[in-house]
Design a protein around this motif. Sequence first.
Motif, short mmCIF file in Angstrom:
data_model
loop_
_atom_site.label_atom_id
_atom_site.label_comp_id
_atom_site.label_asym_id
_atom_site.label_seq_id
_atom_site.Cartn_x
_atom_site.Cartn_y
_atom_site.Cartn_z
N GLY A 192 0.81 -1.21 0.00
CA GLY A 192 0.00 0.00 0.00
C GLY A 192 0.84 1.26 0.00
O GLY A 192 0.56 2.22 -0.71
N ALA A 193 1.91 1.25 0.79
CA ALA A 193 2.80 2.41 0.85
C ALA A 193 3.51 2.62 -0.49
O ALA A 193 3.67 3.76 -0.94
CB ALA A 193 3.83 2.23 1.97
N LEU A 194 3.92 1.53 -1.12
CA LEU A 194 4.60 1.64 -2.41
C LEU A 194 3.66 2.18 -3.49
O LEU A 194 4.06 2.98 -4.34
CB LEU A 194 5.16 0.28 -2.83
N ILE A 195 2.40 1.74 -3.45
CA ILE A 195 1.42 2.24 -4.43
C ILE A 195 1.26 3.75 -4.28
O ILE A 195 1.24 4.50 -5.26
CB ILE A 195 0.06 1.54 -4.23
N ALA A 196 1.18 4.21 -3.03
CA ALA A 196 0.94 5.63 -2.78
C ALA A 196 2.14 6.50 -3.12
O ALA A 196 1.99 7.67 -3.47
CB ALA A 196 0.55 5.83 -1.31
N THR A 197 3.34 5.96 -3.01
CA THR A 197 4.54 6.78 -3.20
C THR A 197 5.23 6.58 -4.55
O THR A 197 5.90 7.49 -5.04
CB THR A 197 5.57 6.49 -2.09
N MET A 198 5.10 5.40 -5.14
CA MET A 198 5.87 5.09 -6.34
C MET A 198 5.08 5.22 -7.65
O MET A 198 5.67 5.36 -8.71
CB MET A 198 6.44 3.66 -6.25
N ILE A 223 -12.44 12.91 -3.59
CA ILE A 223 -13.10 11.65 -3.23
C ILE A 223 -12.16 10.78 -2.40
O ILE A 223 -12.52 10.26 -1.35
CB ILE A 223 -13.52 10.89 -4.50
N PHE A 224 -10.90 10.63 -2.90
CA PHE A 224 -9.94 9.73 -2.25
C PHE A 224 -8.55 10.07 -2.82
O PHE A 224 -8.27 9.76 -3.97
CB PHE A 224 -10.30 8.27 -2.57
N PRO A 225 -7.68 10.69 -2.02
CA PRO A 225 -6.32 10.98 -2.52
C PRO A 225 -5.61 9.70 -2.95
O PRO A 225 -5.74 8.65 -2.32
CB PRO A 225 -5.63 11.60 -1.29
N ARG A 226 -4.88 9.80 -4.06
CA ARG A 226 -4.14 8.67 -4.63
C ARG A 226 -5.07 7.56 -5.12
O ARG A 226 -4.66 6.39 -5.22
CB ARG A 226 -3.14 8.09 -3.64
N LEU A 227 -6.30 7.91 -5.43
CA LEU A 227 -7.26 6.92 -5.89
C LEU A 227 -6.88 6.35 -7.25
O LEU A 227 -7.03 5.15 -7.50
CB LEU A 227 -8.67 7.53 -5.95
N VAL A 228 -6.37 7.20 -8.15
CA VAL A 228 -6.02 6.75 -9.50
C VAL A 228 -4.94 5.66 -9.46
O VAL A 228 -5.08 4.60 -10.09
CB VAL A 228 -5.60 7.93 -10.39
N PRO A 229 -3.81 5.85 -8.74
CA PRO A 229 -2.82 4.77 -8.64
C PRO A 229 -3.38 3.49 -8.04
O PRO A 229 -3.03 2.39 -8.46
CB PRO A 229 -1.73 5.38 -7.74
N LEU A 231 -6.55 2.42 -8.17
CA LEU A 231 -7.40 1.77 -9.16
C LEU A 231 -6.56 1.10 -10.25
O LEU A 231 -6.87 -0.02 -10.69
CB LEU A 231 -8.35 2.80 -9.80
N PHE A 232 -5.49 1.76 -10.65
CA PHE A 232 -4.61 1.20 -11.68
C PHE A 232 -3.94 -0.08 -11.17
O PHE A 232 -3.84 -1.07 -11.89
CB PHE A 232 -3.55 2.23 -12.08
N THR A 233 -3.50 -0.07 -9.91
CA THR A 233 -2.87 -1.26 -9.32
C THR A 233 -3.86 -2.41 -9.26
O THR A 233 -3.53 -3.56 -9.56
CB THR A 233 -2.34 -0.95 -7.92
#
Length: 269
Positions: A192-198, A223-229, A231-233
């Motif tokens: 989860g941390a890697l998704i949000a930062t990388m 709606i949700f910060p970092r939602l796009v990464p 969803l992509f993951t």
Amino acid sequence: MTKSNYKLTKADFNQINKRSLFTFQWGWNYERMQGSGYLYLILPQLRKIYGDGTPELKEMMKTHVQFFNTSNFFHTIITGIDLALEENEGVASKDAVNGVKTGLMGPFAPIGDSLFASLVPSIMGSIAASLATNANAIGVFLWVAVNIAIMIFRWKQLEFAYKEGTKLVTTMRDKLGALVDAASVMGVFMVGALIATMINFKFIAEPHIGDKVINIQDLFDQIFPRLVPALFTGLVFWLLGRKGMSSTKAILIIIIFALLMSYFKILGV
């Protein structure tokens, strides 16, 4: 055979450590990263535990060649625990081994690389270089001594982790499940941390409705910060679960997708 009668020896530890220091990264690739290197690291010991050509050996070889990536300075801690589990439980330890590897490789990666690939070289290298520029030969010996100390640390941790792993499956069996669960939770946390930062792309498309510009990315952030990464993951995980899909094919699809999104100015960084 589900349980082995073979017990690892000092010669086994020495062989693993030599492969760890000199050959661990030889099989590195973008699909499974250190997976093949990890298998090569312990293959002689797996043959001794399961026997050559046995179904159990083949099953565990398939397990170990899967995706694996962690710090070069800490990976033998995972190896030691892994071998202790397999030595005591054989192929029945497969799920526990997977849990330990998956859960620990994430946390060990930033710790090991930060300490031994960045912090220690920066501090000790600066001290050694400063001494050397002042014609003090101690600087050279200091740098060599630090690297030798790191190699000794890497050499010793395997047998220590193996002994602790043996305790987990003998006198501390009740704690093994807790360790696997904790490792799994930590692994999920690190993912989860890697998704949000990388994963840093976002919507750059800004459609116009009359005179008003619609900032799609701002709407998603509300709606949700970092939602796009995220969803992509999730989409990539779904893609990898499709029949006939491999990591290599998924990487190619992602590259094509990224090029198209960039070309049409829909997604960017």
